[in-house]
Design a protein around this motif. Structure first.
Motif, PDB file in Angstrom:
ATOM      1  N   ALA A 287     -26.451  -2.054 -84.403  1.00 21.41           N
ATOM      2  CA  ALA A 287     -27.087  -1.500 -85.607  1.00 21.41           C
ATOM      3  C   ALA A 287     -28.017  -2.529 -86.250  1.00 21.41           C
ATOM      4  N   MET A 288     -27.590  -3.805 -86.298  1.00 25.76           N
ATOM      5  CA  MET A 288     -28.478  -4.851 -86.850  1.00 25.76           C
ATOM      6  C   MET A 288     -29.762  -4.938 -86.019  1.00 25.76           C
ATOM      7  N   TRP A 289     -29.570  -4.885 -84.693  1.00 26.49           N
ATOM      8  CA  TRP A 289     -30.704  -4.979 -83.787  1.00 26.49           C
ATOM      9  C   TRP A 289     -31.607  -3.749 -83.906  1.00 26.49           C
ATOM     10  N   ALA A 290     -31.003  -2.563 -83.939  1.00 22.26           N
ATOM     11  CA  ALA A 290     -31.794  -1.324 -83.984  1.00 22.26           C
ATOM     12  C   ALA A 290     -32.578  -1.226 -85.294  1.00 22.26           C
ATOM     13  N   LEU A 291     -31.951  -1.651 -86.389  1.00 21.19           N
ATOM     14  CA  LEU A 291     -32.666  -1.649 -87.673  1.00 21.19           C
ATOM     15  C   LEU A 291     -33.857  -2.597 -87.631  1.00 21.19           C
ATOM     16  N   GLY A 292     -33.653  -3.747 -86.998  1.00 17.09           N
ATOM     17  CA  GLY A 292     -34.708  -4.764 -86.977  1.00 17.09           C
ATOM     18  C   GLY A 292     -35.878  -4.416 -86.068  1.00 17.09           C
ATOM     19  N   ASN A 293     -35.649  -3.471 -85.165  1.00 17.63           N
ATOM     20  CA  ASN A 293     -36.690  -3.156 -84.182  1.00 17.63           C
ATOM     21  C   ASN A 293     -37.131  -1.697 -84.231  1.00 17.63           C
ATOM     22  N   SER A 294     -36.996  -1.100 -85.408  1.00 16.00           N
ATOM     23  CA  SER A 294     -37.469   0.274 -85.561  1.00 16.00           C
ATOM     24  C   SER A 294     -38.179   0.380 -86.897  1.00 16.00           C
ATOM     25  N   THR A 295     -38.985   1.408 -87.032  1.00 11.29           N
ATOM     26  CA  THR A 295     -39.769   1.524 -88.257  1.00 11.29           C
ATOM     27  C   THR A 295     -39.288   2.660 -89.147  1.00 11.29           C
ATOM     28  N   ASN A 296     -38.402   3.499 -88.633  1.00  9.35           N
ATOM     29  CA  ASN A 296     -37.871   4.562 -89.497  1.00  9.35           C
ATOM     30  C   ASN A 296     -36.472   4.964 -89.029  1.00  9.35           C
ATOM     31  N   ALA A 297     -35.827   5.777 -89.851  1.00  8.64           N
ATOM     32  CA  ALA A 297     -34.422   6.121 -89.618  1.00  8.64           C
ATOM     33  C   ALA A 297     -34.223   6.868 -88.297  1.00  8.64           C
ATOM     34  N   GLU A 298     -35.161   7.739 -87.977  1.00  8.21           N
ATOM     35  CA  GLU A 298     -35.033   8.536 -86.765  1.00  8.21           C
ATOM     36  C   GLU A 298     -35.064   7.632 -85.524  1.00  8.21           C
ATOM     37  N   GLU A 299     -36.011   6.699 -85.546  1.00  2.65           N
ATOM     38  CA  GLU A 299     -36.147   5.774 -84.420  1.00  2.65           C
ATOM     39  C   GLU A 299     -34.889   4.900 -84.285  1.00  2.65           C
ATOM     40  N   MET A 300     -34.384   4.457 -85.439  1.00  7.73           N
ATOM     41  CA  MET A 300     -33.165   3.625 -85.427  1.00  7.73           C
ATOM     42  C   MET A 300     -31.987   4.423 -84.845  1.00  7.73           C
ATOM     43  N   LYS A 301     -31.839   5.658 -85.298  1.00  2.93           N
ATOM     44  CA  LYS A 301     -30.746   6.494 -84.799  1.00  2.93           C
ATOM     45  C   LYS A 301     -30.884   6.724 -83.286  1.00  2.93           C
ATOM     46  N   ASN A 302     -32.110   6.943 -82.841  1.00  2.00           N
ATOM     47  CA  ASN A 302     -32.318   7.156 -81.402  1.00  2.00           C
ATOM     48  C   ASN A 302     -31.938   5.924 -80.587  1.00  2.00           C
ATOM     49  N   LEU A 303     -32.255   4.751 -81.109  1.00  2.00           N
ATOM     50  CA  LEU A 303     -31.819   3.538 -80.417  1.00  2.00           C
ATOM     51  C   LEU A 303     -30.290   3.467 -80.372  1.00  2.00           C
ATOM     52  N   MET A 304     -29.657   3.872 -81.485  1.00  2.00           N
ATOM     53  CA  MET A 304     -28.190   3.766 -81.551  1.00  2.00           C
ATOM     54  C   MET A 304     -27.495   4.654 -80.523  1.00  2.00           C
ATOM     55  N   ILE A 305     -28.025   5.847 -80.283  1.00  2.00           N
ATOM     56  CA  ILE A 305     -27.308   6.772 -79.397  1.00  2.00           C
ATOM     57  C   ILE A 305     -27.756   6.679 -77.943  1.00  2.00           C
ATOM     58  N   GLN A 306     -28.802   5.890 -77.696  1.00  2.00           N
ATOM     59  CA  GLN A 306     -29.300   5.696 -76.334  1.00  2.00           C
ATOM     60  C   GLN A 306     -28.456   4.611 -75.656  1.00  2.00           C
ATOM     61  N   ASN A 307     -28.132   4.809 -74.388  1.00  2.00           N
ATOM     62  CA  ASN A 307     -27.328   3.810 -73.674  1.00  2.00           C
ATOM     63  C   ASN A 307     -28.246   2.757 -73.056  1.00  2.00           C
ATOM     64  N   ILE A 308     -28.331   1.609 -73.656  1.00  2.00           N
ATOM     65  CA  ILE A 308     -29.315   0.598 -73.249  1.00  2.00           C
ATOM     66  C   ILE A 308     -28.722  -0.426 -72.299  1.00  2.00           C
ATOM     67  N   ALA A 309     -27.521  -0.891 -72.599  1.00  2.00           N
ATOM     68  CA  ALA A 309     -26.950  -1.985 -71.822  1.00  2.00           C
ATOM     69  C   ALA A 309     -25.455  -1.753 -71.586  1.00  2.00           C
ATOM     70  N   SER A 310     -25.143  -0.518 -71.159  1.00  2.00           N
ATOM     71  CA  SER A 310     -23.755  -0.140 -70.874  1.00  2.00           C
ATOM     72  C   SER A 310     -22.837  -0.258 -72.083  1.00  2.00           C
ATOM     73  N   GLU A 311     -23.402  -0.206 -73.288  1.00  2.00           N
ATOM     74  CA  GLU A 311     -22.534  -0.214 -74.471  1.00  2.00           C
ATOM     75  C   GLU A 311     -21.692   1.057 -74.554  1.00  2.00           C
ATOM     76  N   PHE A 312     -22.215   2.139 -73.950  1.00  3.25           N
ATOM     77  CA  PHE A 312     -21.381   3.326 -73.737  1.00  3.25           C
ATOM     78  C   PHE A 312     -20.953   3.308 -72.276  1.00  3.25           C
ATOM     79  N   SER A 313     -19.656   3.526 -72.018  1.00  7.56           N
ATOM     80  CA  SER A 313     -19.228   3.652 -70.623  1.00  7.56           C
ATOM     81  C   SER A 313     -19.654   5.010 -70.106  1.00  7.56           C
ATOM     82  N   ASP A 314     -19.856   5.065 -68.808  1.00  5.99           N
ATOM     83  CA  ASP A 314     -20.217   6.370 -68.231  1.00  5.99           C
ATOM     84  C   ASP A 314     -19.044   7.336 -68.349  1.00  5.99           C
TER      85      ASP A 314
END
Lengths: 429, 429
Positions: free
Chosen positions: A402-429
């Motif tokens: 969340a700290m990272w997504a906030l720092g690298n997005s320009t609005n709430a929608e973009e931040m939320k999309n980063l949060m729910i996207q599986n970028i580095a196996s933070e969600f298990s398959d």
């Protein structure tokens, strides 16, 4: 090292008047009698105590007012050891060893018994001669901090340093790091450097190298072998697998947690086996998963600290949520109970946080398993109040993300999309 | 049950106009078509949705505005089932089954598919006929809450109720409880009722009894057998040991943690094996320890909620500590990193909290292992700032204990003494 490093005021005067200094063996008589070596002191300490390393290896503080007698047993001259020469073999792959501090980057001075946190990366590789047979190691010290003192600003410095080597000919990079917050740094690097062309390994040790049970050498050798031999990408944590000295493992940087305060096998992959097993003779991929969902290297190195981790419990004061809203927080990661719940007493302020545009993500304090907010009415209520379920992302990783997504997005929608996207196996398959 | 329980406003009007009610099988057409049973709704929900239980067992909410058509498939008359008669056998020991709610105390109405949280304790014992062969069960409903909604006030109610039976002829007491916060309630009862003459067991279930994988029956039977056969004292949590149906275990109430969101074996004793193994034919004591260090029954039923659980992490805002001080908090339990650390950024406010008389105790977010604040300089700094190391007490237990200790002491010294005294095996030997 200064002869009186860290001593000020009364304690400095005491040492000088007693004609003893750091590194001296002394016998001290107060109510009890102690024999040991005078240790340096560090910042934020008072001037009423001196620190002594006992033969048992333990350090104790002794109040100078209570000291009846101090006797010098032996005195050692303190001198800087010259940096060892490291062999170079041009047929071996080249790697970088970056030191940030921690127990693994601590040198025990056998004369003083002191743990010096500023061991250089050169010293580190020189201390383990086996390394020179695996790789040509360039060594660099970024900073020297115990990891409990690291802040997101440090994460960014590490990420920037690694980013600067993205186009280098290093086969991989090993980051020596304290174990206390290693999982937080590993998570940040996993997101910030997603798609990095070569493997990055964080390595630490649970027991400093002057102890017979130290894990420093095996961990370091395993980390270097891993970046050289694994042919993978991504951010990993390499540590002991168990209490024996025959197996190290590599954990995914977003799925690892320090689950024991002192054991050498403290680090564990949550909800799965470790990604790689590092045997004496071979390295075996254990999980059949692509670690980095994002393949292209597109560094995003910023962060925004306005994220709170709220572990809910009976009696939790919902006004803390109100304080966070008023303090300008932009996101809350809940460690809910069970499948992802907080009590009804929280609803009013959860609603308010939502109305104020805070991102709210739900993880579970159970640590293992997935949140499931559709099973009970209370979960569904929270979904309606705007909380986003974060599946099996572990709470600490969710905080960092969340700290990272906030720092690298320009609005709430973009931040939320980063949060729910599986970028580095933070969600298990 | 009302025919429209929980429905208000637009959704209530919709159901009435559509001439369907809770329990009816319906076919709903919106963008997709759903077939299922109309479910009751609970408080804190909006009036824009109706809840449907699908054949898969999942409940979904459907927005009434999107419904194109709703067709009645079949309608069931809703009637109160008469309380089953429970056999009584005067040769069996007598126990009390106290219900507080949760999944285990939920009845699936097979007509409506709804989970009714207000199953009476009579119903509970009637639902598992095996119980009548183990004990004569008196049943009582204290309240009916999912445990995420329980507050310290509920803990006290449970404790008072149990205290009222301290001189009864019950061989033991079983408390049916939701699993979300069962460990917090178990910890409170362990302290409040230390020395209670007969065993108290909290029991829950991870999966409601309409699912083939439900753990409700085995857990309940095991809990009743445990209080009848174990010949012990103290507060325990009885749950499945693993994913098979052949072994339940009893965990010490102060050492247990819910470590998985959904598995039947979610509950684990931290840092040790479970206290008792409850086999089909026998109950085996697994730990050779006196559970209750305090032998004499001397109930202390109060609490004070002014305790915060602070999980430290990089980027933690120390001003939250300032807010706690200003809000009248009297104690802080830190979940520190590693051996029990917080970063240097916290020192100023830790010092301030100490100066303001707050009790500060240190546990570790590693959960397993002991804090060791003498190993590194940062730990020693924190000791000097007034933080009390709490060995291997698990963080949630430390939080509950601090609320309890504050509520049952008259000054800071007495409170601190309660905190460091081993009352109910909250510290492992």
């Amino acid at each position: 090292m200064s002869e009186y490093r860290g001593y000020t005021g009364a304690s400095l005067t005491f040492l000088k008047e007693s004609k003893v200094k750091i590194g001296d063996s002394v016998k001290i008589t107060e109510d009890l009698t102690y024999t040991g070596i005078i240790m340096p002191r560090y910042e934020n300490t008072d001037d009423n105590h001196i620190a002594i390393k006992l033969k048992s290896g333990y350090n104790i503080g002794i109040e100078i007012k209570k000291i009846k007698k101090i006797e010098l047993i032996s005195s050692e001259k303190i001198e800087k050891k010259s940096t060892s020469e490291v062999k170079s073999d041009s047929t071996l792959p080249k790697i970088l060893l970056l030191s940030t501090g921690g127990t693994i980057a601590s040198k025990i001075d056998y004369r003083t018994g002191a743990v010096t946190p500023a061991l250089s990366a050169e010293d580190l590789s020189a201390a383990v001669p086996e390394l020179a047979e695996i790789a040509n190691i360039d060594a660099s010290v970024l900073f020297s901090e115990y990891s409990e003192n690291l802040e997101p600003e440090h994460w960014k410095k590490i990420a920037e340093k690694l980013d600067s080597y993205a186009k280098s000919d290093y086969k991989g990079i090993v980051v020596a790091h304290g174990t206390d917050t290693m999982q937080y740094s590993a998570a940040f690097l996993s997101f910030a450097l997603a798609g990095y062309p070569v493997p990055i390994v964080l390595v630490g040790s649970q027991r400093s190298s002057d102890r017979p049970s130290s894990d420093a050498a095996l961990n370091l050798i395993s980390a270097v072998r891993f970046v050289v031999e694994s042919n993978t990408q991504g951010v990993f944590v390499v540590m002991h697998h168990n209490e024996s000295d025959d197996l190290a493992v590599a954990h995914l940087g977003t799925r690892v947690r320090k689950n024991h305060t002192s054991k050498r096998s403290a680090f564990q992959t949550i909800g799965n086996d470790p990604a790689f097993l590092i045997f004496d003779k071979k390295i075996e991929q254990n999980l059949k998963t692509d670690f980095f969902k994002q393949r292209e290297y597109n560094p995003k190195l910023n962060f925004d600290k306005h994220v709170a981790l709220v572990k809910y419990h009976p009696g939790y004061n919902p006004k803390i949520i109100d304080f966070l809203i008023k303090s300008g927080y932009k996101a809350i990661i809940f460690e809910g109970t069970g499948l992802g719940h907080v009590g009804k007493t929280m609803y009013e302020y959860v609603k308010k946080a939502n109305e104020n545009g805070l991102f709210m993500g739900m993880t579970s304090q159970c640590i293992d398993g997935r949140v499931g907010m559709n099973v009970y009415e209370s979960g569904r209520d929270l979904l309606e109040l705007g909380i986003i379920p974060l599946s099996d992302m572990i709470p600490e990783t969710a905080l960092v993300k969340a700290m990272w997504a906030l720092g690298n997005s320009t609005n709430a929608e973009e931040m939320k999309n980063l949060m729910i996207q599986n970028i580095a196996s933070e969600f298990s398959d």
